[in-house]
Design an enzyme around this catalytic site. Structure first.
Site, mmCIF file in Angstrom:
data_model
loop_
_atom_site.group_PDB
_atom_site.id
_atom_site.type_symbol
_atom_site.label_atom_id
_atom_site.label_comp_id
_atom_site.label_asym_id
_atom_site.label_seq_id
_atom_site.Cartn_x
_atom_site.Cartn_y
_atom_site.Cartn_z
ATOM 1 N N LYS A 157 3.627 -2.817 -5.060
ATOM 2 C CA LYS A 157 3.832 -4.196 -4.589
ATOM 3 C C LYS A 157 3.141 -5.182 -5.520
ATOM 4 O O LYS A 157 3.726 -6.178 -5.945
ATOM 5 C CB LYS A 157 3.251 -4.347 -3.192
ATOM 6 C CG LYS A 157 3.105 -5.786 -2.717
ATOM 7 C CD LYS A 157 2.563 -5.898 -1.308
ATOM 8 C CE LYS A 157 1.076 -5.850 -1.218
ATOM 9 N NZ LYS A 157 0.364 -7.083 -1.549
ATOM 10 N N ASN A 158 1.891 -4.888 -5.892
ATOM 11 C CA ASN A 158 1.095 -5.865 -6.647
ATOM 12 C C ASN A 158 1.418 -5.903 -8.131
ATOM 13 O O ASN A 158 0.818 -6.665 -8.873
ATOM 14 C CB ASN A 158 -0.400 -5.619 -6.409
ATOM 15 C CG ASN A 158 -0.788 -5.975 -4.983
ATOM 16 O OD1 ASN A 158 0.003 -6.582 -4.254
ATOM 17 N ND2 ASN A 158 -1.976 -5.585 -4.570
ATOM 18 N N ARG A 200 0.667 -15.384 0.104
ATOM 19 C CA ARG A 200 -0.152 -16.165 -0.819
ATOM 20 C C ARG A 200 0.045 -15.748 -2.270
ATOM 21 O O ARG A 200 -0.248 -16.482 -3.188
ATOM 22 C CB ARG A 200 -1.596 -16.104 -0.403
ATOM 23 C CG ARG A 200 -2.182 -14.721 -0.293
ATOM 24 C CD ARG A 200 -3.616 -14.798 0.113
ATOM 25 N NE ARG A 200 -4.246 -15.938 -0.476
ATOM 26 C CZ ARG A 200 -4.596 -16.032 -1.743
ATOM 27 N NH1 ARG A 200 -4.316 -15.042 -2.557
ATOM 28 N NH2 ARG A 200 -5.175 -17.108 -2.214
ATOM 29 N N ARG A 252 -9.977 -17.105 -0.234
ATOM 30 C CA ARG A 252 -8.976 -16.877 -1.284
ATOM 31 C C ARG A 252 -8.702 -18.144 -2.108
ATOM 32 O O ARG A 252 -7.587 -18.623 -2.191
ATOM 33 C CB ARG A 252 -7.679 -16.332 -0.689
ATOM 34 C CG ARG A 252 -7.814 -15.159 0.257
ATOM 35 C CD ARG A 252 -8.275 -13.873 -0.365
ATOM 36 N NE ARG A 252 -7.335 -13.279 -1.283
ATOM 37 C CZ ARG A 252 -6.336 -12.487 -0.926
ATOM 38 N NH1 ARG A 252 -6.099 -12.252 0.338
ATOM 39 N NH2 ARG A 252 -5.552 -11.960 -1.841
ATOM 40 N N ASP A 306 -8.837 -2.586 -1.931
ATOM 41 C CA ASP A 306 -7.648 -2.312 -1.110
ATOM 42 C C ASP A 306 -7.663 -0.910 -0.520
ATOM 43 O O ASP A 306 -6.774 -0.559 0.245
ATOM 44 C CB ASP A 306 -6.367 -2.503 -1.931
ATOM 45 C CG ASP A 306 -6.155 -3.959 -2.276
ATOM 46 O OD1 ASP A 306 -5.293 -4.255 -3.133
ATOM 47 O OD2 ASP A 306 -6.866 -4.807 -1.715
ATOM 48 N N CYS A 351 -6.750 -16.510 4.223
ATOM 49 C CA CYS A 351 -6.078 -15.470 5.009
ATOM 50 C C CYS A 351 -7.176 -14.719 5.757
ATOM 51 O O CYS A 351 -8.354 -15.047 5.664
ATOM 52 C CB CYS A 351 -5.280 -14.536 4.103
ATOM 53 S SG CYS A 351 -6.310 -13.405 3.181
ATOM 54 N N ARG A 385 4.503 -5.543 5.123
ATOM 55 C CA ARG A 385 4.372 -6.333 3.896
ATOM 56 C C ARG A 385 4.063 -5.444 2.707
ATOM 57 O O ARG A 385 4.364 -5.780 1.572
ATOM 58 C CB ARG A 385 3.241 -7.356 4.046
ATOM 59 C CG ARG A 385 3.491 -8.388 5.118
ATOM 60 C CD ARG A 385 2.457 -9.455 5.076
ATOM 61 N NE ARG A 385 2.240 -9.912 3.705
ATOM 62 C CZ ARG A 385 1.285 -10.765 3.358
ATOM 63 N NH1 ARG A 385 0.462 -11.229 4.258
ATOM 64 N NH2 ARG A 385 1.154 -11.151 2.114
#
Ligand code: EPZ
Length: 419
Positions: free
Chosen positions: A22-23, A93, A122, A306, A117, A398
């Site tokens: 995802k990132n 974001r 952030r 994470d 968040c 997500r």
């Protein structure tokens, strides 16, 4: 809102394929804005955040098509407006990563401030300060970052905090700037390297990605390309912890073991036996209770923030006591409060949680608050006695592709209850 019901107690057995990261997919999709001809991106995970990024590009007038092979083809030449509206940015974001490309390619960008968040404030000051140093004229008004620049001019940037998307925004902006840009104290994450490789495949001149010093030689334009996103190291780590916490035996394939060094060390310390191939990892924790492992998060190649919540879950049922220290975000312990509801013995002291392993957890309804916290609650549910109900699992959707299918494939008793 959907929820998950998980009946705990089954050691996981089997193998799962890891999806694209995802990132990496998010900044790479944003980087397609820099090209003057179509770009095609493959191995993109089917996630809410990716859908949001595609919708964001579409809102700008960029043409985005998804092929039957789930490749995403982007042609930015049809762009109508360089705006990232609040209604989309507030749901993701990471939309902030369109700021650098829009400014560099089109000379303007109106991007909503992402806001905070669950895990922290952030801020995006390093993104804005860096773009100003590259010559952009930026005003923050009515909740938007309004940026203008005829042509960005390369310079030496020193980031006072390691920021992943900050490094990504500035690296993308520098690809079309006049002259050379040096980014000192750059983020070293594999996703930054994947983005750099994507940009290089479009004709960008970048050296040093993966180190803390990235050098970009600006070029006049970038062309389209075809590129596949790297595997998701956080999804990989999450399924390995699922195997460890249930004292099971799991194999993940289509992954990059070389991106998981810090996580694999901790899994071994927890007592897991690991087999490692070029693109697979096998974890065996059968007939053993995990040992407690101390965790201290840090920017890559340190232990990933994470993965903190997932190891917190592992520690709740491990033998012994562990200290979990979060150094990257100021409020990333929300999952600890929920795990107490399952019977975990956790004491929080500032940015450290002291977790004393208990023999067993017992099921209860728990609420997801952010992406990785929700994954840790699912992991805890895999071992809690009874059926755990995890609420607000839109957070999970997500960042984890088909999580219940993949866990069911490993023998978990998990069901999505549409809400
Ligand atoms: C990226 O977020 C990831 N998201 C996050 O993953 C990840 O947790 C984080 O990097 C750290 O690894 C994406 O890549 C889309 P940062 P990012 O800027 O870039 C401070 C997930 O679960 N900071 O590296 O937003 C910030 O407050 C998500 O997939 C500033 O002070 O994180 C934090 O303390 C969650 N000013 C630290 O830097 C800035 O301008 C690191 O944040 C920017 C950041």
């Amino acid at each position: 809102m959907d929820k998950l019901h998980i009946r705990g107690g089954t050691p996981l057995e089997g193998e799962v394929r890891i999806s694209g990261a995802k990132n990496a997919a998010l900044p790479i999709l944003a980087a397609t804005l820099l090209a003057d001809s179509p770009a095609s991106v493959g191995n993109v995970p089917h996630l809410r955040d990716v859908t949001t990024m595609i919708e964001l590009l579409g809102r700008m007038g960029v043409s985005v098509t998804v092929t039957d092979k789930m490749r995403i083809e982007v042609d930015a030449s049809t762009i109508r407006e360089c705006i990232a509206p609040y209604e989309l940015v507030r749901t993701m974001r990471a939309s902030i990563v369109v700021l650098g490309p829009l400014l560099a390619r089109f000379g303007k960008a109106d991007v909503s401030l992402p806001g905070g968040c669950a895990i922290g404030a952030r801020p995006v000051n390093l993104h804005v300060d860096g773009l100003r140093a590259l010559g952009a004229d930026i005003h923050i008004e009515n909740g938007y970052i309004r940026a203008r620049a005829d042509r960005l001019v390369g310079t030496r940037l020193v980031l006072d905090t390691v920021t992943v998307t900050g490094t990504e925004n500035l690296m993308m902006a520098a690809t079309l700037a006049e002259g050379e840009t040096v980014i000192e104290n750059a983020a070293r994450e594999p996703e930054v390297v994947d983005l750099a490789n994507f940009l290089i495949s479009m004709g960008a001149k970048i050296h040093g990605a993966g180190t803390d010093r990235i050098v970009v030689e600006g070029v006049k334009k970038l062309h389209g390309t075809s590129y596949d996103v790297l595997p998701d190291r956080i999804e990989s780590g999450t399924y390995l912890v699922a195997g460890a916490i249930t004292s099971g035996h799991v194999r993940i394939k289509g992954t990059r073991p070389d991106h998981l060094d810090a996580v694999l060390v901790k899994l071994r310390d927890a007592g897991a036996t690991l087999g490692i191939g070029p693109n697979w990892i096998e974890l065996d924790m059968r007939n053993r209770r995990p040992r407690a492992v101390d965790i201290r998060t840090a920017p890559y190649p340190g232990f990933p923030t994470d993965m903190q919540a997932q190891f917190a879950a592992l520690n709740t049922i491990a033998e012994g006591t562990a200290a979990v220290t979060e150094t990257v975000f100021e409020n990333r312990f929300m999952h600890m409060l929920e795990m107490r509801r399952l019977g975990a013995d956790i004491r929080i002291e500032g940015n450290t949680a002291i977790i004393h392993g208990v023999e067993k957890l017992t099921a209860a309804p728990v609420m997801a608050t952010d992406l990785r916290a929700s994954a840790s609650l699912v992991l805890a549910g895999l071992v809690a006695e009874g059926t755990t109900e995890v609420l607000r699992i839109y957070h999970i959707d997500r960042g984890y592709e088909c999580i219940e299918e993949k866990l069911a494939q490993l023998g978990a008793h998990i069901k999505r209850i549409p809400g």
